[in-house]
Design an enzyme around this catalytic site. Structure first.
Site, PDB file in Angstrom:
ATOM      1  N   ARG A 149      20.026   0.571  -2.175  1.00 38.99           N
ATOM      2  CA  ARG A 149      20.319   0.999  -0.785  1.00 38.99           C
ATOM      3  C   ARG A 149      21.686   1.830  -0.980  1.00 38.99           C
ATOM      4  NH1 ARG A 149      18.291  -4.048   0.298  1.00 38.99           N
ATOM      5  NH2 ARG A 149      16.332  -4.047   1.396  1.00 38.99           N
ATOM      6  N   LYS A 180      20.652  -6.426   2.359  1.00 39.13           N
ATOM      7  CA  LYS A 180      20.328  -6.914   3.812  1.00 39.13           C
ATOM      8  C   LYS A 180      20.318  -8.461   3.792  1.00 39.13           C
ATOM      9  CE  LYS A 180      17.789  -2.703   5.725  1.00 39.13           C
ATOM     10  NZ  LYS A 180      16.679  -2.146   6.388  1.00 39.13           N
ATOM     11  N   HIS A 248      17.907   7.355   0.482  1.00 40.44           N
ATOM     12  CA  HIS A 248      16.864   6.516   0.621  1.00 40.44           C
ATOM     13  C   HIS A 248      15.688   7.318  -0.153  1.00 40.44           C
ATOM     14  CE1 HIS A 248      16.620   2.525   2.405  1.00 40.44           C
ATOM     15  NE2 HIS A 248      15.318   2.694   2.674  1.00 40.44           N
ATOM     16  N   TYR A 283       4.325   1.084  -0.009  1.00 37.81           N
ATOM     17  CA  TYR A 283       4.360   1.974  -1.298  1.00 37.81           C
ATOM     18  C   TYR A 283       2.794   2.223  -1.892  1.00 37.81           C
ATOM     19  CZ  TYR A 283       9.233   1.817  -0.497  1.00 37.81           C
ATOM     20  OH  TYR A 283      10.591   2.250   0.091  1.00 37.81           O
TER      21      TYR A 283
END
Length: 308
Positions: A149, A180, A248, A283
């Site tokens: 990220r 995160k 991203h 994905y």
């Protein structure tokens, strides 16, 4: 007063009292024209419309292919009309008040094709400034090669310390990042990323700055996420990519390409630092799109048109 006149009176109220712009009024008018058409088809007067009518019309719009977001905007216009009718004493309750639009499907993340990603990674720009070129090349390699990220990238330091949010261990071939939820993870660094980082560190210089940040600007301060967005957008344009690339997008590309090659969803989950496998499963849809395009391009039965 007939329904069309009621709508005109409401629009005049919006124009005069609320001073809405002409473009906004035109959108309101179009949405209310739909309401009039639905009511006329029943038939039912506007002041006699019930909650069940609104729900049926929402279902019809959804069945006709209108998006959840589009329906939500239409409902907002209808809700405003009935709020006004209530203030005018013409209806006792707002039939749109508790009606919500269907949820829209979550859009697929945008990912580059393999050739585009490689084109960006192998691009050599800023020839007049080797310092910038080395830095930006290393950033691209980490974003695409490790799936970081942008906040994880900006948090990297040159070396490990008690205060470091993240750092790169070139000897071990790993990047240690703070993701995160303040969750730490280690991700492997490929040979190309390691080579690019080595080149950048040689130019960055040990004594160039007291800032421990791995990626710094000309004034020795840690790069911000906004700066990286700008640099990546510029680099993708110089590399000749049709779509401006953001950080991203490279993370999405990393995940999609690893999944295409390995088929190992759990491994991709670990590499991305997703707490739930459901987050990573998006994905698989990208992977299916890749397979579908390959089928359409290569399979003789896919290319043959009916009746051809």
């Amino acid at each position: 007063m007939d329904d069309a006149a009621l709508v005109e009176r409401y629009l005049e109220y919006q124009r005069v009292e609320r001073r809405l712009a002409a473009r906004t009024l035109a959108l309101y008018q179009a949405d209310l024209a739909k309401l009039l058409a639905y009511a006329e088809a029943v038939p039912v007067g506007l002041v006699a419309v019930h909650n069940a009518h609104i729900r049926r019309w929402v279902a019809q719009m959804h069945g006709g292919g209108r998006s959840g977001r589009g329906i939500a905007l239409i409902l907002s216009g209808w809700r405003g009309l009935y709020s006004w009718l209530g203030r005018e004493g013409l209806v006792e309750a707002n039939p749109v008040q508790d009606v919500r639009a269907p949820k829209s499907g979550k859009p697929l993340p945008k990912a580059l094709g393999v050739d585009e990603a490689v084109q960006l990674a192998e691009f050599s720009g800023e020839a007049e400034d080797p310092w910038l070129e080395a830095r930006d090349a290393a950033m691209v390699e980490l974003l695409y090669g490790a799936g970081l990220r942008v906040a994880e990238l900006t948090g990297l330091d040159v070396r490990a310390s008690g205060a470091a949010r993240g750092w790169v261990d070139l000897d071990a071939g790993e990047a240690h990042v703070l993701g995160k939820g303040s969750k730490r993870r280690s991700v492997p660094i490929g040979a190309q990323a390691a080579q690019a980082l080595t080149a950048w560190l040689a130019l960055r210089g040990e004594g160039a700055t007291l800032n421990p940040a791995l990626f710094i600007g000309r004034h020795g301060t840690r790069l911000t996420s906004q700066s990286i967005w700008q640099r990546l957008r510029r680099r993708s344009q110089l590399a000749g990519l049709a779509t401006p690339v953001h950080p991203h997008m490279l993370r999405h590309s990393f995940a999609s390409h690893v999944l295409q090659s390995s088929g190992d969803l759990r491994a991709v989950q670990e590499l991305l630092g997703h707490a739930n496998i459901s987050t990573t499963q998006v994905y698989t849809r990208l992977d299916f799109q890749h397979l579908a395009r390959a089928y359409d391009a290569a399979h003789p039965r896919a290319r043959r048109k009916p009746g051809g």
